[in-house]
Design a protein around this motif. Structure first.
Motif, PDB file in Angstrom:
ATOM      1  N   GLY A 133     -13.341   2.516  -7.214  1.00  0.00           N
ATOM      2  CA  GLY A 133     -12.252   2.931  -6.341  1.00  0.00           C
ATOM      3  C   GLY A 133     -11.616   4.248  -6.714  1.00  0.00           C
ATOM      4  O   GLY A 133     -10.614   4.641  -6.150  1.00  0.00           O
ATOM      5  N   ILE A 134     -12.193   4.970  -7.691  1.00  0.00           N
ATOM      6  CA  ILE A 134     -11.656   6.286  -8.032  1.00  0.00           C
ATOM      7  C   ILE A 134     -12.711   7.298  -7.689  1.00  0.00           C
ATOM      8  O   ILE A 134     -13.686   7.460  -8.411  1.00  0.00           O
ATOM      9  N   ALA A 135     -12.545   7.963  -6.572  1.00  0.00           N
ATOM     10  CA  ALA A 135     -13.575   8.876  -6.081  1.00  0.00           C
ATOM     11  C   ALA A 135     -13.593  10.150  -6.899  1.00  0.00           C
ATOM     12  O   ALA A 135     -12.625  10.516  -7.542  1.00  0.00           O
ATOM     13  N   ALA A 136     -14.732  10.838  -6.850  1.00  0.00           N
ATOM     14  CA  ALA A 136     -14.884  12.074  -7.624  1.00  0.00           C
ATOM     15  C   ALA A 136     -13.951  13.149  -7.117  1.00  0.00           C
ATOM     16  O   ALA A 136     -13.825  13.369  -5.927  1.00  0.00           O
ATOM     17  N   ASN A 137     -13.308  13.806  -8.021  1.00  0.00           N
ATOM     18  CA  ASN A 137     -12.372  14.873  -7.688  1.00  0.00           C
ATOM     19  C   ASN A 137     -13.034  16.210  -7.929  1.00  0.00           C
ATOM     20  O   ASN A 137     -13.467  16.508  -9.020  1.00  0.00           O
ATOM     21  N   LYS A 138     -13.125  17.053  -6.889  1.00  0.00           N
ATOM     22  CA  LYS A 138     -13.850  18.312  -6.986  1.00  0.00           C
ATOM     23  C   LYS A 138     -13.269  19.230  -8.048  1.00  0.00           C
ATOM     24  O   LYS A 138     -13.986  19.970  -8.684  1.00  0.00           O
ATOM     25  N   LYS A 139     -11.961  19.195  -8.229  1.00  0.00           N
ATOM     26  CA  LYS A 139     -11.344  20.213  -9.067  1.00  0.00           C
ATOM     27  C   LYS A 139     -11.011  19.730 -10.472  1.00  0.00           C
ATOM     28  O   LYS A 139     -11.031  20.497 -11.412  1.00  0.00           O
ATOM     29  N   SER A 145      -3.939  11.974  -2.843  1.00  0.00           N
ATOM     30  CA  SER A 145      -4.778  13.163  -2.968  1.00  0.00           C
ATOM     31  C   SER A 145      -4.525  13.775  -4.340  1.00  0.00           C
ATOM     32  O   SER A 145      -3.401  13.758  -4.846  1.00  0.00           O
ATOM     33  N   SER A 146      -5.565  14.301  -4.944  1.00  0.00           N
ATOM     34  CA  SER A 146      -5.429  14.936  -6.258  1.00  0.00           C
ATOM     35  C   SER A 146      -4.911  16.362  -6.153  1.00  0.00           C
ATOM     36  O   SER A 146      -4.619  17.002  -7.162  1.00  0.00           O
ATOM     37  N   SER A 147      -4.803  16.874  -4.942  1.00  0.00           N
ATOM     38  CA  SER A 147      -4.380  18.263  -4.737  1.00  0.00           C
ATOM     39  C   SER A 147      -2.892  18.423  -5.042  1.00  0.00           C
ATOM     40  O   SER A 147      -2.135  17.459  -5.064  1.00  0.00           O
ATOM     41  N   ARG A 148      -2.481  19.676  -5.275  1.00  0.00           N
ATOM     42  CA  ARG A 148      -1.085  19.985  -5.582  1.00  0.00           C
ATOM     43  C   ARG A 148      -0.573  21.079  -4.657  1.00  0.00           C
ATOM     44  O   ARG A 148      -1.267  22.041  -4.381  1.00  0.00           O
ATOM     45  N   ILE A 149       0.664  20.928  -4.201  1.00  0.00           N
ATOM     46  CA  ILE A 149       1.426  21.993  -3.551  1.00  0.00           C
ATOM     47  C   ILE A 149       2.670  22.155  -4.409  1.00  0.00           C
ATOM     48  O   ILE A 149       3.522  21.263  -4.454  1.00  0.00           O
ATOM     49  N   PHE A 150       2.749  23.251  -5.129  1.00  0.00           N
ATOM     50  CA  PHE A 150       3.760  23.384  -6.159  1.00  0.00           C
ATOM     51  C   PHE A 150       5.167  23.445  -5.582  1.00  0.00           C
ATOM     52  O   PHE A 150       5.419  24.048  -4.531  1.00  0.00           O
ATOM     53  N   THR A 151       6.102  22.829  -6.304  1.00  0.00           N
ATOM     54  CA  THR A 151       7.508  22.810  -5.900  1.00  0.00           C
ATOM     55  C   THR A 151       8.150  24.168  -6.194  1.00  0.00           C
ATOM     56  O   THR A 151       7.619  24.980  -6.959  1.00  0.00           O
ATOM     57  N   ASN A 152       9.308  24.393  -5.610  1.00  0.00           N
ATOM     58  CA  ASN A 152      10.044  25.633  -5.887  1.00  0.00           C
ATOM     59  C   ASN A 152      10.395  25.744  -7.367  1.00  0.00           C
ATOM     60  O   ASN A 152      10.393  26.831  -7.944  1.00  0.00           O
ATOM     61  N   LEU A 153      10.717  24.610  -7.987  1.00  0.00           N
ATOM     62  CA  LEU A 153      11.042  24.596  -9.415  1.00  0.00           C
ATOM     63  C   LEU A 153       9.845  25.043 -10.250  1.00  0.00           C
ATOM     64  O   LEU A 153       9.991  25.821 -11.194  1.00  0.00           O
ATOM     65  N   GLU A 154       8.654  24.564  -9.898  1.00  0.00           N
ATOM     66  CA  GLU A 154       7.447  24.944 -10.630  1.00  0.00           C
ATOM     67  C   GLU A 154       7.138  26.431 -10.447  1.00  0.00           C
ATOM     68  O   GLU A 154       6.764  27.129 -11.392  1.00  0.00           O
ATOM     69  N   ILE A 200       0.854  -1.200   0.000  1.00  0.00           N
ATOM     70  CA  ILE A 200       0.000   0.000   0.000  1.00  0.00           C
ATOM     71  C   ILE A 200       0.883   1.241   0.000  1.00  0.00           C
ATOM     72  O   ILE A 200       1.789   1.369   0.833  1.00  0.00           O
ATOM     73  N   VAL A 201       0.623   2.145  -0.906  1.00  0.00           N
ATOM     74  CA  VAL A 201       1.286   3.449  -0.914  1.00  0.00           C
ATOM     75  C   VAL A 201       0.213   4.514  -0.793  1.00  0.00           C
ATOM     76  O   VAL A 201      -0.772   4.495  -1.535  1.00  0.00           O
ATOM     77  N   ILE A 202       0.372   5.450   0.147  1.00  0.00           N
ATOM     78  CA  ILE A 202      -0.593   6.538   0.297  1.00  0.00           C
ATOM     79  C   ILE A 202       0.166   7.863   0.334  1.00  0.00           C
ATOM     80  O   ILE A 202       1.126   8.010   1.095  1.00  0.00           O
ATOM     81  N   ALA A 203      -0.255   8.797  -0.523  1.00  0.00           N
ATOM     82  CA  ALA A 203       0.438  10.074  -0.666  1.00  0.00           C
ATOM     83  C   ALA A 203      -0.514  11.226  -0.369  1.00  0.00           C
ATOM     84  O   ALA A 203      -1.691  11.186  -0.741  1.00  0.00           O
ATOM     85  N   SER A 204       0.009  12.270   0.269  1.00  0.00           N
ATOM     86  CA  SER A 204      -0.815  13.423   0.637  1.00  0.00           C
ATOM     87  C   SER A 204      -0.956  14.418  -0.502  1.00  0.00           C
ATOM     88  O   SER A 204      -1.723  15.368  -0.409  1.00  0.00           O
ATOM     89  N   GLU A 205      -0.211  14.198  -1.594  1.00  0.00           N
ATOM     90  CA  GLU A 205      -0.164  15.172  -2.676  1.00  0.00           C
ATOM     91  C   GLU A 205       0.204  14.428  -3.953  1.00  0.00           C
ATOM     92  O   GLU A 205       0.934  13.428  -3.915  1.00  0.00           O
ATOM     93  N   LEU A 209      -8.086  14.923  -0.950  1.00  0.00           N
ATOM     94  CA  LEU A 209      -8.003  14.749   0.495  1.00  0.00           C
ATOM     95  C   LEU A 209      -7.753  16.057   1.227  1.00  0.00           C
ATOM     96  O   LEU A 209      -8.224  16.242   2.351  1.00  0.00           O
ATOM     97  N   ASN A 210      -7.018  16.972   0.603  1.00  0.00           N
ATOM     98  CA  ASN A 210      -6.740  18.262   1.249  1.00  0.00           C
ATOM     99  C   ASN A 210      -7.995  19.119   1.366  1.00  0.00           C
ATOM    100  O   ASN A 210      -8.221  19.770   2.395  1.00  0.00           O
ATOM    101  N   THR A 211      -8.824  19.135   0.314  1.00  0.00           N
ATOM    102  CA  THR A 211     -10.068  19.904   0.370  1.00  0.00           C
ATOM    103  C   THR A 211     -11.024  19.314   1.396  1.00  0.00           C
ATOM    104  O   THR A 211     -11.681  20.042   2.145  1.00  0.00           O
ATOM    105  N   ILE A 212     -11.116  17.988   1.430  1.00  0.00           N
ATOM    106  CA  ILE A 212     -11.971  17.320   2.421  1.00  0.00           C
ATOM    107  C   ILE A 212     -11.505  17.681   3.831  1.00  0.00           C
ATOM    108  O   ILE A 212     -12.318  17.975   4.713  1.00  0.00           O
ATOM    109  N   ALA A 213     -10.192  17.657   4.041  1.00  0.00           N
ATOM    110  CA  ALA A 213      -9.638  18.018   5.357  1.00  0.00           C
ATOM    111  C   ALA A 213      -9.982  19.453   5.714  1.00  0.00           C
ATOM    112  O   ALA A 213     -10.407  19.744   6.846  1.00  0.00           O
TER     113      ALA A 213
END
Length: 494
Positions: free
Chosen positions: A211-217, A110-119, A82-87, A149-153
């Motif tokens: 197993g692929i939940a709806a993504n708000k964005k 989570s489908s959310s993004r926190i952009f890297t410094n490079l981006e 099992i692999v679980i990622a926050s981003e 997951l971030n929006t839900i949180a």
């Protein structure tokens, strides 16, 4: 050959997101189940606030009087269950390292993004292609679960580790039942909020058969597909309610708003068992209430309805007007400060309410105005007021209503599998909110009282009588203009 099996879990998160807390929750659950378990963490400061990974191995039994096995301190490529990622990019980094096996790994992200410094420092658009990452994640894993997951949180005033835990439990990959996870959360405000976020993420994962939940964005809804599915799966009466609701939202605002209605309908129907007549009946009422709530009455809506051609035709028919008679229609408006503030842009509306004394000197505040909607002047005034609907999405009341609607839907999803009676009560909550001005002010006051006393603290521990109490509270609030009887009832049923 060993006589035990292990489950390996790799958690990837950013600093401050509670990855270590999630690991500790999993370890505590395993130990409560008397399972031999080991967890290690590897902090990092590579980018953003630091990428961090946690690795857990859980045996399917304990070793009381036996030699304990030696478990790995770090994950091995291709051998993680099992692999679980926050981003989303964190999931891509794990894929790049080869930890995800297409034949055996469940990947949750989570489908959310926190952009890297490079981006962020790129001179043009340096963002990684999100669609490519999602496609790769799906192709490279045995089971892929992706939701925001971030929006839900954020919606449940908690941190992403709680919703990650809910998605993990909902995947069915953990060797214990849901209630074992629920018992981990502390009995305080943060613990209760975390439990709400956990449960919502759990229900979202369970609701989607693929197993692929709806993504708000990121997932665009296909209007025709949703309507066709409803037509195929539900009765003509049910489908007609959805159709009328969609048309009502389009008339109220625009096509984008009607799509939002369908998106919310789809979210509700994901957790409805169409073979259960009770749940279908509840869903029908929920969708009816949703359509009415989304088309709440404000000054622009009232003005819009006042100048509709159908209204004049109906009046002429009702009074049986003759061809040689002249029709005069006087519409009376008495706008208050709250009503005007509600239709203005958010910040301006808040300023209006904050400076009531200054605003009260305006000539039209709180004074009755008679407008003949059949005269040129009257029509222009009403047309001008109705045009405020074009800025409604940035208005003060719109933001409040949409937030309350989303919370209401989330509460319904959480309660549906726990108590039909309680869900029926929740479905009827919007009828407390009627009209605008003083009527709406009284309604929202009652709504918040019931929500705080009977819903917020009951969602995770609903008993059958709670549904009856909620319905009775709604009935009292509908039959009594003031709140005295409601206050007494709520005090006696806390």
């Amino acid at each position: 050959m060993s006589d035990y099996k292990t489950i390996s879990i790799l958690i990837t998160a950013l600093g401050g997101e509670g990855g270590g807390t999630l690991m500790n929750w999993i370890l505590e659950c395993a130990r409560n189940q008397k399972l031999f378990v080991q967890g290690t963490s590897v902090p990092g400061v590579a980018q953003r606030t630091g990428s961090t990974s946690y690795y857990i191995e859980i045996c399917d039994r304990n070793f009381h009087n036996e030699k304990e096995p030696i478990l790995s301190l770090y994950p091995k490529p291709g051998r993680v269950d099992i692999v679980i990622a926050s981003e989303l990019l964190e999931a891509a980094r794990v894929l790049e390292k080869g930890y995800v096996n297409p034949d055996s790994t469940t990947l949750i992200t989570s489908s959310s993004r926190i952009f890297t410094n490079l981006e962020k420092s790129h001179l043009a658009d340096g963002r990684f292609d999100q669609e490519k990452i999602l496609k790769t994640c799906k192709n490279m894993s045995k089971n892929f679960i992706c939701l925001d997951l971030n929006t839900i949180a954020s919606d449940h005033s908690t941190i992403v580790s709680a919703t990650m835990f809910g998605a993990l439990a909902g995947s069915g990959a953990l060797p214990w039942k849901k209630n074992i996870c629920e018992n981990i959360f502390q009995d305080n405000i943060f613990g209760k909020n975390s439990l709400l976020g956990f449960n919502f993420a759990y229900e979202q994962v369970k609701a989607n058969s693929k197993g692929i939940a709806a993504n708000k964005k990121n997932i665009k809804i296909n209007e025709e597909n949703i309507i066709n599915k409803i037509n195929d799966s539900f009765s003509d009466g049910f489908a007609n309610i959805v159709k009328i609701g969609k048309e009502r939202c389009f008339d109220y605002q625009n096509n984008k708003y009607s799509e939002l209605f369908l998106k919310r309908v789809q979210k509700i129907l994901l957790v409805i068992n169409k073979e259960d007549p009770k749940k279908v009946a509840v869903a029908e009422n929920i969708i009816r209430r949703l359509a009415l709530w989304m088309t709440y009455e404000d000054i622009p809506r009232v003005a819009q309805l006042k100048i509709k051609p159908d209204r004049f035709k109906k009046i002429k028919k009702e009074i049986n007007i003759k061809s040689n008679q002249i029709l005069l229609i006087q519409d009376i408006f008495k706008p208050g400060i709250n009503e005007i503030a509600a239709m203005l842009p958010n910040k301006i509306g808040k300023w209006f309410i904050k400076n009531k004394k200054i605003v009260s000197y305006l000539p039209f505040i709180g004074k009755g105005m008679k407008i003949n909607s059949l005269t040129i002047f009257g029509f222009i005034v009403l047309k001008f007021l109705s045009s405020f609907r074009y800025i409604r999405p940035i208005s003060l009341r719109y933001k409040e209503e949409q937030r309350n609607i989303d919370i209401w839907i989330d509460n319904i999803i959480l309660s549906l599998n726990k108590s039909i009676s309680f869900t029926e009560g929740l479905a009827d909550m919007p009828q407390i909110l009627k009209g605008y001005g003083d009527t709406w002010d009284r309604g929202i006051k009652k709504y918040n009282k019931i929500n705080d006393a009977l819903i917020k603290n009951k969602l995770n521990n609903i008993v059958e009588k709670d549904g009856l109490i909620l319905k009775e509270a709604i009935l009292i609030s509908m039959n009594d203009i003031e709140t005295e009887k409601l206050d007494i009832f709520l005090q006696n049923n806390l």
